[in-house]
Design a protein around this motif. Structure first.
Motif, PDB file in Angstrom:
ATOM      1  N   GLU A 168     -84.117 -27.908-112.859  1.00 28.47           N
ATOM      2  CA  GLU A 168     -84.346 -26.741-113.331  1.00 28.47           C
ATOM      3  C   GLU A 168     -83.043 -25.974-113.352  1.00 28.47           C
ATOM      4  O   GLU A 168     -82.452 -25.803-112.286  1.00 28.47           O
ATOM      5  CB  GLU A 168     -85.622 -26.127-112.848  1.00 28.47           C
ATOM      6  CG  GLU A 168     -85.995 -24.879-113.714  1.00 28.47           C
ATOM      7  CD  GLU A 168     -87.414 -24.266-112.839  1.00 28.47           C
ATOM      8  OE1 GLU A 168     -87.830 -23.678-113.446  1.00 28.47           O
ATOM      9  OE2 GLU A 168     -87.573 -25.002-111.780  1.00 28.47           O
ATOM     10  N   ASP A 169     -82.870 -25.178-114.354  1.00 32.07           N
ATOM     11  CA  ASP A 169     -82.039 -24.035-114.475  1.00 32.07           C
ATOM     12  C   ASP A 169     -82.681 -22.782-114.961  1.00 32.07           C
ATOM     13  O   ASP A 169     -83.643 -22.574-115.084  1.00 32.07           O
ATOM     14  CB  ASP A 169     -80.678 -24.410-115.159  1.00 32.07           C
ATOM     15  CG  ASP A 169     -80.966 -24.896-116.808  1.00 32.07           C
ATOM     16  OD1 ASP A 169     -82.051 -24.720-117.172  1.00 32.07           O
ATOM     17  OD2 ASP A 169     -80.091 -25.582-117.389  1.00 32.07           O
ATOM     18  N   PHE A 189     -84.203 -29.864-117.056  1.00 31.27           N
ATOM     19  CA  PHE A 189     -83.207 -30.818-117.625  1.00 31.27           C
ATOM     20  C   PHE A 189     -83.486 -32.183-116.897  1.00 31.27           C
ATOM     21  O   PHE A 189     -84.087 -32.245-115.765  1.00 31.27           O
ATOM     22  CB  PHE A 189     -81.982 -30.305-117.429  1.00 31.27           C
ATOM     23  CG  PHE A 189     -81.349 -30.359-116.177  1.00 31.27           C
ATOM     24  CD1 PHE A 189     -80.712 -31.164-115.019  1.00 31.27           C
ATOM     25  CD2 PHE A 189     -81.352 -28.928-115.322  1.00 31.27           C
ATOM     26  CE1 PHE A 189     -80.358 -31.075-114.013  1.00 31.27           C
ATOM     27  CE2 PHE A 189     -80.763 -28.774-113.991  1.00 31.27           C
ATOM     28  CZ  PHE A 189     -80.522 -29.880-113.272  1.00 31.27           C
ATOM     29  N   ILE A 190     -83.189 -33.289-117.390  1.00 33.73           N
ATOM     30  CA  ILE A 190     -83.254 -34.577-116.835  1.00 33.73           C
ATOM     31  C   ILE A 190     -81.756 -35.034-116.848  1.00 33.73           C
ATOM     32  O   ILE A 190     -80.986 -35.210-118.173  1.00 33.73           O
ATOM     33  CB  ILE A 190     -83.984 -35.424-117.810  1.00 33.73           C
ATOM     34  CG1 ILE A 190     -85.471 -34.870-117.689  1.00 33.73           C
ATOM     35  CG2 ILE A 190     -84.077 -36.948-117.343  1.00 33.73           C
ATOM     36  CD1 ILE A 190     -86.288 -35.428-118.712  1.00 33.73           C
ATOM     37  N   ARG A 209     -77.268 -35.768-119.863  1.00 31.80           N
ATOM     38  CA  ARG A 209     -78.067 -34.925-119.670  1.00 31.80           C
ATOM     39  C   ARG A 209     -78.819 -34.549-120.817  1.00 31.80           C
ATOM     40  O   ARG A 209     -78.544 -34.278-121.778  1.00 31.80           O
ATOM     41  CB  ARG A 209     -77.428 -33.596-119.069  1.00 31.80           C
ATOM     42  CG  ARG A 209     -78.298 -32.386-118.700  1.00 31.80           C
ATOM     43  CD  ARG A 209     -77.751 -31.200-118.308  1.00 31.80           C
ATOM     44  NE  ARG A 209     -77.254 -31.378-116.876  1.00 31.80           N
ATOM     45  CZ  ARG A 209     -77.240 -30.182-116.082  1.00 31.80           C
ATOM     46  NH1 ARG A 209     -77.096 -28.944-116.673  1.00 31.80           N
ATOM     47  NH2 ARG A 209     -76.896 -30.173-114.878  1.00 31.80           N
ATOM     48  N   TYR A 210     -80.430 -34.421-120.483  1.00 34.56           N
ATOM     49  CA  TYR A 210     -81.042 -33.659-121.783  1.00 34.56           C
ATOM     50  C   TYR A 210     -81.690 -32.380-121.156  1.00 34.56           C
ATOM     51  O   TYR A 210     -82.337 -32.228-119.941  1.00 34.56           O
ATOM     52  CB  TYR A 210     -82.127 -34.742-122.028  1.00 34.56           C
ATOM     53  CG  TYR A 210     -82.930 -34.222-123.404  1.00 34.56           C
ATOM     54  CD1 TYR A 210     -82.464 -34.925-124.292  1.00 34.56           C
ATOM     55  CD2 TYR A 210     -83.925 -33.071-123.519  1.00 34.56           C
ATOM     56  CE1 TYR A 210     -83.046 -34.604-125.639  1.00 34.56           C
ATOM     57  CE2 TYR A 210     -84.303 -32.926-124.625  1.00 34.56           C
ATOM     58  CZ  TYR A 210     -83.918 -33.590-125.843  1.00 34.56           C
ATOM     59  OH  TYR A 210     -84.390 -33.127-126.995  1.00 34.56           O
ATOM     60  N   GLU A 213     -95.324 -25.056-119.641  1.00 31.92           N
ATOM     61  CA  GLU A 213     -95.237 -25.162-118.213  1.00 31.92           C
ATOM     62  C   GLU A 213     -95.241 -26.810-117.941  1.00 31.92           C
ATOM     63  O   GLU A 213     -96.038 -27.405-118.689  1.00 31.92           O
ATOM     64  CB  GLU A 213     -96.267 -24.728-117.325  1.00 31.92           C
ATOM     65  CG  GLU A 213     -96.245 -23.118-117.369  1.00 31.92           C
ATOM     66  CD  GLU A 213     -94.742 -22.501-116.741  1.00 31.92           C
ATOM     67  OE1 GLU A 213     -94.324 -23.441-115.625  1.00 31.92           O
ATOM     68  OE2 GLU A 213     -94.260 -21.555-117.164  1.00 31.92           O
ATOM     69  N   VAL A 214     -94.491 -27.356-117.168  1.00 33.78           N
ATOM     70  CA  VAL A 214     -94.433 -28.700-116.670  1.00 33.78           C
ATOM     71  C   VAL A 214     -94.532 -29.062-115.289  1.00 33.78           C
ATOM     72  O   VAL A 214     -94.228 -28.152-114.623  1.00 33.78           O
ATOM     73  CB  VAL A 214     -93.201 -29.336-117.530  1.00 33.78           C
ATOM     74  CG1 VAL A 214     -93.187 -29.421-118.727  1.00 33.78           C
ATOM     75  CG2 VAL A 214     -92.132 -28.932-116.932  1.00 33.78           C
ATOM     76  N   ASP A 215     -95.101 -30.003-114.935  1.00 33.37           N
ATOM     77  CA  ASP A 215     -95.421 -30.430-113.460  1.00 33.37           C
ATOM     78  C   ASP A 215     -93.815 -31.097-113.345  1.00 33.37           C
ATOM     79  O   ASP A 215     -93.994 -32.428-113.218  1.00 33.37           O
ATOM     80  CB  ASP A 215     -96.415 -31.236-113.447  1.00 33.37           C
ATOM     81  CG  ASP A 215     -96.576 -31.737-111.641  1.00 33.37           C
ATOM     82  OD1 ASP A 215     -95.884 -31.659-111.276  1.00 33.37           O
ATOM     83  OD2 ASP A 215     -98.005 -32.208-111.518  1.00 33.37           O
TER      84      ASP A 215
END
Length: 259
Positions: free
Chosen positions: A177-178, A183-184, A111-112, A134-136
Motif C-alpha cells: 500500500e502507498d 499495489f501488487i 508492479r500493478y 476498500e479491500v482486504d
C-alpha cells in the motif's frame, strides 16, 4: 561491431505497445528510427519483452548492435535529446557479444498500482487504475502467496495466448500500500499474455471478498481462464526491473527506481 545494452523507461499511454508494427507508434519502432538517424546505419532493437499497449516501464532492457564511433556513455544524453518525452534512456553500456536482452534474462518484476481515492487523481490517471473501494489486503496477500512457485498459469493468461507451454515460476508476489492505494508486485521467470493484469484482477476479487484465498490452488489446477478474475486495464501496469542473475543469487539494491 559493438553490442550496446540500454535501460529505458517509458510512459506507454500513447504507444501501441513495445513491438514494432506498421503504421503504429511503438517503443521499438521509435527507438529504431531514432538510432538509425543518429548512427547513420540500420538499427534493430531487441527488448527483454513486449509490453502491451498502454503499459509502462521503469526498467525495460534493450540491446542493439552498431559500428558507430559514438562513445557508449554518450548514448543516454544523445537519446534524451532525440527521443520523444515519453521515452527516457536511463543508462547505456557495452555488453558482451553473447548478451541478449530477452534470452539472457532470468526474471522480471512488474508492479500493478491503483488509485483508491473517491475522485481520481488527475496527475496519476495515466499510471494507476481507479478503484475507489476498500479491500482486504491480508486476504489478498494470502492469495498471492498461493501463486508463488512453479505452476501451469493457463487460468491466468488471455484466451488468445498461442504459447502451448504455460508453466511459469513466480518467485514473489506481494501486496502493498502507498498513499494512493494498493499495489501488487510480481517477480517471475516469465509471464504469459495478460498474466500480471489477470493476477491483479483475481487478487482484487479476493480483496472484495468475491473469492476466497483458498480457491487459488483450484483455479490454477483448473487451467481454465473463466475461473480467474478479470483482466485489469493496462494503465496500472509497470515493468519495474529485469534481472540478469538468477533470482536466488540476487539481492535487490537500494537504488532501484520506485514509481
Amino acid at each position: 561491431m559493438k553490442k550496446i545494452k540500454l535501460v529505458i523507461a517509458y510512459d506507454g499511454t500513447d504507444f501501441s505497445g513495445f513491438q514494432a508494427q506498421p503504421g503504429q507508434r511503438t517503443i521499438q519502432g521509435t527507438l529504431q528510427e531514432t538510432l538509425t538517424r543518429i548512427t547513420g546505419e540500420p538499427i534493430e532493437i531487441y527488448g527483454s519483452g513486449r509490453t502491451d499497449a498502454g503499459v509502462h516501464a521503469l526498467g525495460q532492457v534493450c540491446h542493439f548492435e552498431t559500428t558507430s564511433p559514438i562513445p557508449v556513455d554518450k548514448y543516454p544524453y544523445i537519446l534524451r535529446r532525440s527521443l520523444p518525452r515519453d521515452i527516457l534512456v536511463l543508462s547505456a553500456e557495452e555488453a558482451a557479444s553473447d548478451f541478449h536482452a530477452r534470452k539472457s534474462a532470468y526474471w522480471k518484476t512488474y508492479r500493478y498500482q491503483t488509485d483508491r481515492h473517491r475522485i481520481p487523481d488527475l496527475f496519476e490517471r495515466r499510471f494507476r487504475t481507479h478503484l475507489p473501494y476498500e479491500v482486504d489486503q491480508p486476504a489478498m496477500q494470502r492469495a498471492a502467496d498461493r501463486l508463488v512457485g512453479t505452476h501451469d498459469f493457463t487460468s491466468f493468461c488471455s484466451a488468445k495466448t498461442v504459447i502451448e507451454d504455460r508453466v511459469r515460476t513466480i518467485y514473489r508476489c506481494e501486496v502493498g500500500e502507498d498513499t494512493h492505494g494498493f499495489f501488487i508486485e510480481v517477480t517471475g521467470n516469465g509471464f504469459l499474455y495478460n498474466m500480471v493484469r489477470i493476477i491483479a484482477g483475481t487478487l482484487y476479487e479476493v480483496g472484495r471478498r468475491n473469492l476466497d484465498p483458498e480457491q487459488i490452488p483450484a483455479i490454477l489446477e483448473g487451467r481454465d481462464r473463466r475461473l480467474a478474475g478479470p483482466t485489469f486495464p493496462p494503465e496500472g501496469l509497470i515493468l519495474l526491473e529485469v534481472g540478469y542473475r538468477p533470482w536466488q543469487d540476487f539481492h535487490r539494491s537500494a537504488n532501484v527506481i520506485s514509481p
